[in-house]
Design a protein around this motif. Structure first.
Motif, PDB file in Angstrom:
ATOM      1  N   VAL A  33      14.270   6.703  -2.039  1.00 43.82           N
ATOM      2  CA  VAL A  33      13.382   6.227  -0.972  1.00 43.82           C
ATOM      3  C   VAL A  33      11.915   6.397  -1.331  1.00 43.82           C
ATOM      4  O   VAL A  33      11.043   5.716  -0.786  1.00 43.82           O
ATOM      5  N   THR A  34      11.610   7.311  -2.248  1.00 42.84           N
ATOM      6  CA  THR A  34      10.223   7.528  -2.642  1.00 42.84           C
ATOM      7  C   THR A  34       9.724   6.462  -3.614  1.00 42.84           C
ATOM      8  O   THR A  34       8.527   6.353  -3.851  1.00 42.84           O
ATOM      9  N   GLN A  35      10.648   5.685  -4.203  1.00 45.43           N
ATOM     10  CA  GLN A  35      10.255   4.671  -5.180  1.00 45.43           C
ATOM     11  C   GLN A  35      10.652   3.259  -4.782  1.00 45.43           C
ATOM     12  O   GLN A  35      10.130   2.291  -5.332  1.00 45.43           O
ATOM     13  N   ASP A  36      11.568   3.131  -3.821  1.00 50.69           N
ATOM     14  CA  ASP A  36      12.024   1.798  -3.434  1.00 50.69           C
ATOM     15  C   ASP A  36      10.994   1.058  -2.590  1.00 50.69           C
ATOM     16  O   ASP A  36      11.031  -0.167  -2.497  1.00 50.69           O
ATOM     17  N   SER A  37      10.066   1.783  -1.959  1.00 51.73           N
ATOM     18  CA  SER A  37       8.980   1.152  -1.206  1.00 51.73           C
ATOM     19  C   SER A  37       7.795   2.102  -1.165  1.00 51.73           C
ATOM     20  O   SER A  37       7.967   3.319  -1.238  1.00 51.73           O
ATOM     21  N   PHE A  38       6.595   1.542  -1.068  1.00 49.93           N
ATOM     22  CA  PHE A  38       5.390   2.366  -0.963  1.00 49.93           C
ATOM     23  C   PHE A  38       4.266   1.536  -0.356  1.00 49.93           C
ATOM     24  O   PHE A  38       4.336   0.299  -0.299  1.00 49.93           O
ATOM     25  N   LEU A  39       3.223   2.221   0.112  1.00 55.37           N
ATOM     26  CA  LEU A  39       2.073   1.566   0.721  1.00 55.37           C
ATOM     27  C   LEU A  39       0.995   1.351  -0.326  1.00 55.37           C
ATOM     28  O   LEU A  39       0.553   2.298  -0.987  1.00 55.37           O
ATOM     29  N   LEU A  40       0.587   0.108  -0.494  1.00 59.14           N
ATOM     30  CA  LEU A  40      -0.486  -0.247  -1.429  1.00 59.14           C
ATOM     31  C   LEU A  40      -1.777  -0.369  -0.627  1.00 59.14           C
ATOM     32  O   LEU A  40      -1.883  -1.196   0.279  1.00 59.14           O
ATOM     33  N   ILE A  41      -2.760   0.475  -0.923  1.00 60.16           N
ATOM     34  CA  ILE A  41      -4.019   0.462  -0.170  1.00 60.16           C
ATOM     35  C   ILE A  41      -5.204   0.403  -1.128  1.00 60.16           C
ATOM     36  O   ILE A  41      -5.106   0.786  -2.291  1.00 60.16           O
ATOM     37  N   GLY A  42      -6.325  -0.061  -0.614  1.00 54.90           N
ATOM     38  CA  GLY A  42      -7.548  -0.138  -1.416  1.00 54.90           C
ATOM     39  C   GLY A  42      -8.539  -1.073  -0.762  1.00 54.90           C
ATOM     40  O   GLY A  42      -8.534  -1.276   0.453  1.00 54.90           O
ATOM     41  N   THR A  43      -9.415  -1.646  -1.580  1.00 59.42           N
ATOM     42  CA  THR A  43     -10.395  -2.626  -1.104  1.00 59.42           C
ATOM     43  C   THR A  43     -10.289  -3.884  -1.950  1.00 59.42           C
ATOM     44  O   THR A  43     -10.064  -3.818  -3.152  1.00 59.42           O
ATOM     45  N   VAL A  44     -10.443  -5.006  -1.286  1.00 60.19           N
ATOM     46  CA  VAL A  44     -10.359  -6.308  -1.950  1.00 60.19           C
ATOM     47  C   VAL A  44     -11.564  -7.129  -1.531  1.00 60.19           C
ATOM     48  O   VAL A  44     -11.794  -7.335  -0.336  1.00 60.19           O
ATOM     49  N   HIS A  45     -12.352  -7.573  -2.504  1.00 59.13           N
ATOM     50  CA  HIS A  45     -13.533  -8.389  -2.235  1.00 59.13           C
ATOM     51  C   HIS A  45     -13.466  -9.660  -3.066  1.00 59.13           C
ATOM     52  O   HIS A  45     -13.344  -9.596  -4.287  1.00 59.13           O
ATOM     53  N   ALA A  46     -13.506 -10.803  -2.390  1.00 57.09           N
ATOM     54  CA  ALA A  46     -13.589 -12.074  -3.105  1.00 57.09           C
ATOM     55  C   ALA A  46     -14.994 -12.229  -3.663  1.00 57.09           C
ATOM     56  O   ALA A  46     -15.977 -11.915  -3.004  1.00 57.09           O
TER      57      ALA A  46
END
Length: 340
Positions: free
Chosen positions: A170-183
């Motif tokens: 369960v620790t590797q089958d899904s995770f939250l991807l967070i950060g900043t995205v600027h076009a």
């Protein structure tokens, strides 16, 4: 661990069977890389007899490894009738599952495909607490991105990543991807560092990419737009050129005597005049033609010269117009001083 458990259960249940091998002795494979979901007997031993190979159990997750010790290897050899003559309790075999690393570049590309609002230009992505993911090398669609949340103004981004083929962790089958995205967008950027008070020339700027997080002021795309303007503060190389960082360098002051140049194809006419407004290089200002008493509009070509382009119309001067121009000029001067 699953292979070890399966072997231990088989031994405890007394289902280990012996087979007499009529071929040459098998040799141990100390290290093996597998590409499938299962570990086979041939992944542990080379030179097996024809038809002797068997599936032993599930392979580790992509990129993972299992270690099989000497006693377990002896038990496996006995169970499947492997003639392993140099068997030893100190032997060790390592089986590694091949894998493909999904790095930042992979997820940046995935973000581009999953968030169409970023446009077709370059994208600046900064992922927080990112850890690469290892998947099977032949998995063409290894992950799915869902629950996408992107604030275009701040650039904050989050999404949930799921493995297309879960590995049961369960620790590797899904995770939250967070950060900043600027076009990013094409704009003028400074070619090198400049100090406050520097007068900009075309050699000081170049076309580059700028993230939308910096565009709280007007951006420029043509070096002629900023030629001759003055910097209000220090800048660094690669920094976008914004109107809030510049002010027009005054070359011509209201009331100065000037030369008015009329340009038409094949003809160049001149007249004396008086500037009715302050103006910087390339800026359009109004001036009074002293010969005709007409007000003309021209582009500042130097400290004491404006050029009137073909099609520019002159208007008669009157006291009210000159009074309005004087009032407008004083207001613009106060605004420029307040910016400094």
């Amino acid at each position: 661990m699953r292979v070890r458990a399966a072997i231990a259960v088989a031994i405890a249940a007394g289902i280990v069977t012996l087979h007499i091998s009529g071929g040459s002795a098998a040799t141990l494979r100390n290290t093996t890389v597998v590409t499938t979901d299962n570990v086979k007997l041939s992944d542990l031993f080379a030179d097996l007899d024809p038809g002797q190979d068997r599936v032993l159990g599930p392979a580790p997750a992509p990129g993972g490894s299992i270690h099989v010790g000497g006693r377990q290897l002896i038990a496996i050899a006995d169970q499947y009738g492997v003639d392993w003559l140099d068997q030893s309790p100190s032997a060790l075999a390592t089986i590694t599952r091949s894998g493909r690393v999904l790095d930042k570049d992979f997820f940046i590309d995935l973000i581009r495909k999953s968030v169409p609002d970023v446009g077709s230009g370059p994208v600046s992505v900064d992922l927080v607490d990112f850890h690469p993911l290892i998947v099977a090398p032949d998995d063409r669609n290894p992950v799915i991105m869902t629950d996408i949340d992107w604030d275009q103004k701040s650039g904050r981004f989050s999404a949930t990543i799921y493995r297309t083929h879960p590995i049961g962790d369960v620790t590797q089958d899904s995770f939250l991807l967070i950060g900043t995205v600027h076009a990013s967008q094409t704009t003028l950027v400074f070619s090198h560092p400049l100090a406050a008070g520097a007068v900009i020339s075309p050699q000081d700027v170049r076309i580059g990419e700028s993230s939308t997080e910096y565009t709280s002021g007007r951006i420029f795309t043509d070096e002629t737009e900023v030629d001759g303007m003055t910097l209000l503060h220090d800048v660094t190389a690669g920094e976008p050129v914004l109107d809030r960082d510049l002010h027009r360098t005054i070359l011509m002051h209201k009331g100065d005597p000037i030369l008015i140049v009329f340009i038409v194809p094949g003809i160049r006419l001149t007249a004396t005049g008086k500037a009715l407004e302050d103006g910087g290089a390339g800026q359009y200002v109004r001036a009074l033609n002293l010969s005709s008493n007409m007000v003309v509009t021209g582009r500042v070509a130097g400290p004491s010269q404006i050029e009137i382009e073909t099609g520019s119309a002159a208007v008669p001067s009157d006291p009210n117009m000159l009074r309005r121009l004087a009032t407008s000029s004083r207001a613009n001067t106060r605004a420029n001083l307040s910016l400094r």
